[in-house]
Scaffold this active site. Structure first.
Site, PDB file in Angstrom:
ATOM      1  N   ARG A 148      11.093  53.581  59.749  1.00  0.00           N
ATOM      2  CA  ARG A 148      11.397  51.948  59.112  1.00  0.00           C
ATOM      3  C   ARG A 148      10.942  52.518  57.695  1.00  0.00           C
ATOM      4  NH1 ARG A 148       7.162  47.976  62.211  1.00  0.00           N
ATOM      5  NH2 ARG A 148       5.636  49.301  62.181  1.00  0.00           N
ATOM      6  N   GLU A 177      10.215  18.290  32.259  1.00  0.00           N
ATOM      7  CA  GLU A 177       9.773  18.312  33.494  1.00  0.00           C
ATOM      8  C   GLU A 177       9.593  16.628  33.955  1.00  0.00           C
ATOM      9  OE1 GLU A 177       4.848  18.289  32.074  1.00  0.00           O
ATOM     10  OE2 GLU A 177       5.431  17.717  30.114  1.00  0.00           O
ATOM     11  N   MET A 182       5.414  40.010  66.034  1.00  0.00           N
ATOM     12  CA  MET A 182       6.533  39.864  67.658  1.00  0.00           C
ATOM     13  C   MET A 182       6.210  40.778  68.731  1.00  0.00           C
ATOM     14  SD  MET A 182       9.659  38.369  65.686  1.00  0.00           S
ATOM     15  CE  MET A 182       9.880  39.710  64.629  1.00  0.00           C
ATOM     16  N   TYR A 209      12.607  33.739  28.860  1.00  0.00           N
ATOM     17  CA  TYR A 209      11.085  34.033  29.640  1.00  0.00           C
ATOM     18  C   TYR A 209      10.527  33.646  30.004  1.00  0.00           C
ATOM     19  CZ  TYR A 209       9.223  30.373  26.966  1.00  0.00           C
ATOM     20  OH  TYR A 209       8.654  29.211  26.252  1.00  0.00           O
ATOM     21  N   LYS A 254      14.633  47.052  63.310  1.00  0.00           N
ATOM     22  CA  LYS A 254      15.100  48.047  64.166  1.00  0.00           C
ATOM     23  C   LYS A 254      15.953  48.823  64.934  1.00  0.00           C
ATOM     24  CE  LYS A 254      11.200  47.299  66.921  1.00  0.00           C
ATOM     25  NZ  LYS A 254      10.460  48.331  66.447  1.00  0.00           N
ATOM     26  N   ARG A 295       1.052  23.215  22.934  1.00  0.00           N
ATOM     27  CA  ARG A 295       1.722  21.892  24.135  1.00  0.00           C
ATOM     28  C   ARG A 295       0.566  21.263  23.293  1.00  0.00           C
ATOM     29  NH1 ARG A 295       1.182  20.956  30.414  1.00  0.00           N
ATOM     30  NH2 ARG A 295      -0.533  20.657  29.592  1.00  0.00           N
ATOM     31  N   CYS A 303       7.299  27.606  32.275  1.00  0.00           N
ATOM     32  CA  CYS A 303       6.202  27.667  32.134  1.00  0.00           C
ATOM     33  C   CYS A 303       4.622  27.435  33.062  1.00  0.00           C
ATOM     34  CB  CYS A 303       5.044  27.163  30.867  1.00  0.00           C
ATOM     35  SG  CYS A 303       5.208  24.785  30.473  1.00  0.00           S
ATOM     36  N   GLY A 344       4.099  44.278  63.610  1.00  0.00           N
ATOM     37  CA  GLY A 344       2.890  43.522  65.143  1.00  0.00           C
ATOM     38  C   GLY A 344       2.794  41.918  65.170  1.00  0.00           C
ATOM     39  N   ARG A 403      12.152  45.531  72.509  1.00  0.00           N
ATOM     40  CA  ARG A 403      11.467  44.655  71.764  1.00  0.00           C
ATOM     41  C   ARG A 403      11.648  44.122  70.329  1.00  0.00           C
ATOM     42  NH1 ARG A 403       7.818  49.779  70.444  1.00  0.00           N
ATOM     43  NH2 ARG A 403       8.324  51.392  72.046  1.00  0.00           N
ATOM     44  N   SER A 412      11.207  24.875  27.043  1.00  0.00           N
ATOM     45  CA  SER A 412      10.900  24.695  27.734  1.00  0.00           C
ATOM     46  C   SER A 412       9.882  24.003  29.785  1.00  0.00           C
ATOM     47  CB  SER A 412       9.160  25.617  27.078  1.00  0.00           C
ATOM     48  OG  SER A 412       7.890  25.899  28.562  1.00  0.00           O
ATOM     49  N   GLY A 457       8.984  22.936  32.363  1.00  0.00           N
ATOM     50  CA  GLY A 457       7.291  22.656  33.361  1.00  0.00           C
ATOM     51  C   GLY A 457       7.831  22.311  34.766  1.00  0.00           C
ATOM     52  N   THR A 458       7.839  23.316  35.333  1.00  0.00           N
ATOM     53  CA  THR A 458       7.998  23.119  36.917  1.00  0.00           C
ATOM     54  C   THR A 458       8.037  22.216  37.788  1.00  0.00           C
ATOM     55  OG1 THR A 458       8.230  25.236  37.365  1.00  0.00           O
ATOM     56  CG2 THR A 458       9.639  24.993  36.582  1.00  0.00           C
ATOM     57  N   ASN A 459       6.326  22.562  37.269  1.00  0.00           N
ATOM     58  CA  ASN A 459       5.832  21.629  38.294  1.00  0.00           C
ATOM     59  C   ASN A 459       5.638  20.888  38.220  1.00  0.00           C
ATOM     60  OD1 ASN A 459       3.871  24.866  38.143  1.00  0.00           O
ATOM     61  ND2 ASN A 459       2.450  23.666  37.562  1.00  0.00           N
ATOM     62  N   ASP A 460       5.857  19.912  37.248  1.00  0.00           N
ATOM     63  CA  ASP A 460       6.391  18.127  36.916  1.00  0.00           C
ATOM     64  C   ASP A 460       7.658  18.445  37.768  1.00  0.00           C
ATOM     65  OD1 ASP A 460       3.404  17.457  36.822  1.00  0.00           O
ATOM     66  OD2 ASP A 460       3.289  16.807  34.838  1.00  0.00           O
ATOM     67  N   HIS A 515      -3.159  47.979  64.242  1.00  0.00           N
ATOM     68  CA  HIS A 515      -2.835  46.710  63.366  1.00  0.00           C
ATOM     69  C   HIS A 515      -3.417  46.158  62.150  1.00  0.00           C
ATOM     70  CE1 HIS A 515      -2.974  42.541  62.642  1.00  0.00           C
ATOM     71  NE2 HIS A 515      -1.633  42.042  63.298  1.00  0.00           N
ATOM     72  N   ARG A 533      -2.258  24.535  26.537  1.00  0.00           N
ATOM     73  CA  ARG A 533      -3.174  23.661  27.154  1.00  0.00           C
ATOM     74  C   ARG A 533      -3.894  23.329  25.952  1.00  0.00           C
ATOM     75  NH1 ARG A 533      -2.260  26.222  32.976  1.00  0.00           N
ATOM     76  NH2 ARG A 533      -3.467  27.831  31.531  1.00  0.00           N
TER      77      ARG A 533
END
Length: 876
Positions: free
Chosen positions: A336, A744, A103, A850, A22, A616, A830, A101, A92, A763, A765-768, A454, A560
């Site tokens: 804005r 992983e 703040m 990828y 702003k 896998r 993945c 909306g 503001r 590959s 395995g970013t979750n594990d 809003h 899987r």
């Protein structure tokens, strides 16, 4: 001394980080010579210091605020707190990222009993003066002292009832003066002290309140949803007041340079005469369309339209503007980049390229990847819709279709959604406090409010269906029902709302998948031209694979195989394998599974039409396939011709204290190589069969999970290659295949140079990897995250958006080490981070080939990958 405060004339549009969005835009409009009420901006650095100093405003910052207040007095020719020539200001917030909306704002600051009396005489308009005063008391009490609006609204309603009028504008000066006194009495009753009469005390209280609002609950939730760091802080803008409520020659409005719901290229917005800005967005009165300003004040309309056009061309984006008309003179209060629906975002981006305003690279940056989600989800079925009769109609505030159970509060909506219900949040009017309920709901319906209320603005930003301003609805929030004529809808009843038409229907209407044509196709075509990172999908069935291809997937990055084992016709064979007492029995059970797996893989290869498919091998611990309930155990023991006691013993033997770190992944193949043999046979035979049948060039990729040591991979890879090479040799078909691993386990990332000696691809395995890197259980972490958010230990769920400073560095290290050993190694990810835009940008930067994500996130990942590349091109 460090500078914390800047006049609008000292800043510019490139100072967003310091002045907030702003403040930077007010400075830029000032530099462009536009009619901006002057003032100053207290920087975001002052906000971060406020928190560092224990939520106190340091003396040097306070001194600078008063120094710049004097400069503002010189610019305006008015004096703060002077009853004879008073300067009134608005206070503001303004963070560097738009947070509409979220703040707090205070208007008409500087009024007290003495100033208001004099103000009434100076303006010759006592009604306007006391209207401004009662508004200020109400806002200050609510925002600064957190008394709450409802007490003041009740007093207004009582006054209107006593006078027999419906609108606030029908109250006269004496009524409003009396209301101001009642408001001050309410303030004292609630807080035990008098309302502050010293304008300086009011100003510092308001500045603190804006800083404090940076960490209110709704702002925290909004930041978490939009990946905005808490460290940014908010700026505070102190601006000379201009008044839209002085009479019929004054007014206020909000407008967009293009339609934010459809993207149509014409001025779009609303205004109210004899009103202040909050009246338009709060939805308390029904505003007029901006086109009608042409009839009410043609010269002001022409001036505003010219400014709007200039601003859009200057910023090269659709603008969201606030303006006030004071006694026939136009003032610009804000501009804005406007929030817009996904459909509008695509149309605006495509149109602006056609108009020569943007390059394709610039246009790609104008659409939020997460917005595409709104285009990928169901719309109402046309036939079902024909049979449905709307019971009422509101404003089509945010497109899309929503069907769900009615809930009347944000908390109830969240609770219902957590219990698996589809929800439509129904409110008289939404407020920023409703943000969590709006996020949990399929759609939002409000009784009051216009297209810039809003509810409308926030729903459009979220891509959530919204119907606003359903004036025929009679609400009874306390008893949890609403009426439309003689029809009663109670909490838990189903309604369906159409955010594209504004229609509201009782009951459930069938939905159908969205279609993506026209602008979407052109836009995504540009994204695909620009991006270098490929986008694949996680898919376990031909149906998922086909859907992903329709969304632009370039292959399967993760199939899987265990998901294929849970189906009713094969779970028995899996259980036979598990309870087998020797290798011979296991091989017999695996022989039953072989044709089922082969058929699955044939379906996937066919669906992908020659695109890469990464499969896998079996990953989860074996106990997951066995029954746990007594009744199921008895039934399955009978089916398998074994005693209940023997089956229970096997289940007990397979039990592990921490199965996520136990006998799973490559460890299963090391223990039982025949499992890897069967899966290899199924993959290679399926590939050969499809190649023979179609002529497609199939090159399967076999992924070995949970490898932590190169010797594990070497052992399993030998089983795979021996089996595969024999089958290929016997078939007489030429076929290449790859064997790689999922990275992983942290040790795998650290020793990736060794593992790359055997792995032809990684590959991630970013979750594990996140689970093991943090030591968090991804299934249970939700129990602690809220406490971590509240205590500012973490700002976001690391399973939703990659922790780039920690887990990301493990990935980066593995990439570098892997390439050192094998320069042509194929690199992908993945985990679900493959569909998170911030994570996708990181993966692009560190050189992955990828990302792979669920089918419905494929377009999101395609756009995120294009934006990562476009940023590089635009910054050259």
């Amino acid at each position: 001394m460090h500078k914390y405060v800047y006049l609008f004339s000292e800043g510019n549009g490139n100072m967003r980080e310091l002045l907030g969005g702003k403040g930077a835009n007010l400075a830029e409009m000032t530099n462009l010579g536009m009619p901006v009420p002057q003032g100053f901006t207290i920087s975001t650095e002052a906000c971060t210091r406020y928190y560092e100093d224990g939520e106190k405003i340091a003396q040097d910052i306070e001194d600078q605020i008063y120094e710049y207040l004097k400069k503002m007095e010189e610019i305006t020719g008015k004096k703060f707190g002077d009853p004879h020539n008073p300067l009134l200001v608005s206070v503001r917030s303004g963070s560097r990222a738009s947070m509409p909306g979220m703040m707090d704002t205070i208007l008409n600051l500087g009024l007290n009993d003495e100033v208001v009396e004099s103000f009434a005489k100076i303006t010759g308009n006592p009604r306007f003066a006391y209207d401004s005063y009662r508004r200020f008391i109400q806002m200050y009490s609510d925002v600064v002292m957190e008394v709450g609006k409802k007490y003041f609204e009740e007093l207004i309603d009582e006054m209107k009832a006593e006078k027999g009028v419906k609108l606030d504008t029908e109250l006269d000066a004496d009524d409003l003066k009396k209301l101001a006194e009642q408001f001050k009495d309410e303030y004292k009753a609630k807080l035990g002290v008098d309302f502050p009469s010293d304008p300086r005390e009011q100003l510092m209280g308001a500045v603190k309140a804006v800083f404090r609002s940076w960490n209110n609950q709704r702002a925290i939730v909004y930041r978490r949803m939009n990946d905005i760091p808490s460290s940014w802080g908010t700026a505070v803008n102190v601006q000379a007041m201009v008044f839209g409520n002085t009479g019929d020659e004054s007014g206020t409005g909000v407008a967009f340079t293009r339609n934010p719901a459809t993207g149509d290229p014409h001025l779009y917005g609303e205004f109210l005469m004899n009103a202040q800005g909050e009246d338009v967005v709060a939805g308390i009165r029904t505003p007029q369309s901006i086109d009608q300003l042409k009839e009410v004040m043609p010269e002001v309309y022409d001036q505003f339209a010219a400014i709007a056009d200039k601003l859009e061309k200057h910023y090269k984006d659709m603008q969201d503007m606030e303006f006030t008309i004071e006694k026939g003179k136009l003032y610009m209060l804000q501009t804005r980049n406007g929030k817009r629906t996904a459909q509008a975002a695509l149309k605006i981006a495509v149109d602006m390229v056609d108009e020569g305003m943007l390059t394709k690279e610039e246009a790609i940056m104008k659409v939020e990847p997460k917005q595409l989600d709104a285009l990928l989800h169901p719309q109402f079925d046309a036939e079902s819709l024909k049979a449905a009769i709307p019971v009422t109609k509101g404003l089509p505030a945010s497109p899309g279709a929503a069907c769900g159970k009615v809930y009347f509060t944000a908390a109830e909506a969240v609770a219902a959604a957590e219990n698996g219900n589809k929800v439509v949040l129904v409110r008289l009017e939404t407020s920023p406090e409703d943000i969590e309920g709006m996020a949990a709901a399929q759609g939002v319906m409000t009784v009051r409010g216009g297209m810039t209320s809003h509810a409308a603005v926030v729903a459009r930003g979220m891509g959530t269906c919204c119907v606003a301003g359903c004036g025929e609805v009679k609400m009874n929030e306390e008893e949890k029902y609403f009426l439309i004529g003689d029809k009663k809808v109670c909490e838990g009843d189903y309604i369906s709302i159409d955010g594209s038409t504004g229609n509201v229907y009782l009951g459930e209407i069938k939905t159908v998948p969205a279609s993506m044509t026209g602008d979407f196709g052109r836009f995504m075509g540009w994204a695909d031209e620009i991006r270098t990172l490929k986008v694949c999908t996680n898919a376990d069935t031909p149906r998922d694979a086909e859907q992903a291809v329709r969304f632009g997937a370039e292959g399967i990055g993760l199939c899987r195989t265990e998901h294929m084992f849970f189906e009713a016709d094969r779970i028995k064979a899996v259980r036979e394998m598990i309870v087998s007492k020797n290798e011979e029995q296991r091989r017999k059970a695996l022989e039953k599974l072989l044709p089922m797996q082969r058929g699955d893989f044939e379906g996937l290869f066919m669906a992908m039409g020659g695109r890469p498919v990464t499969i896998r091998f079996l990953d989860p611990p074996l106990h997951e396939f066995l029954p746990q309930e007594e009744g199921d155990i008895i039934e399955i023991a009978g089916e398998m011709n074994m005693s209940v006691a023997d089956l229970k013993q096997i289940i007990a033997d397979l039990h592990e204290f921490n199965p996520m770190l136990g006998h799973r992944g490559c460890r299963l193949a090391v223990t039982y190589p025949e499992i890897a043999e069967m899966q290899t046979r199924a993959v290679i035979e399926a590939a050969i069969n499809v190649k023979k049948a179609t002529g497609l060039d199939i090159e399967p990729e076999i992924m070995i999970p949970l490898v932590g040591m190169v010797n594990e991979l070497k052992f399993v890879k030998n089983v795979v290659t021996k089996t595969a090479d024999e089958i290929i040799a016997q078939s007489g078909v030429e076929m290449k295949y790859l064997v790689g691993t999922m990275i992983e386990i942290p040790r795998a990332a650290v020793t990736a140079d060794e593992i790359a000696q055997e792995a032809e691809f990684f590959s991630f395995g970013t979750n594990d990897l996140t689970q093991m890197g943090f030591g968090f259980s991804r299934d249970d972490v939700g129990k602690i995250l809220n406490a971590y958010y509240d205590k500012k230990i973490m700002e976001r769920d690391p399973f939703a958006s990659l922790d780039q400073d920690g887990i990301g560095q493990l990935v980066k290290m593995a990439v570098e080490k892997g390439k050192k050993t094998r320069p042509d190694i194929k690199l992908g990810v993945c985990g679900e981070h493959g569909g998170d835009p911030a994570s996708v940008e990181f993966f692009h930067k560190i050189g992955l080939n990828y990302v792979s994500c669920s089918p419905y996130r494929v377009p999101i990942a395609r756009l995120a990958a294009a934006q990562a590349r476009a940023k590089e091109l635009l910054n050259k």
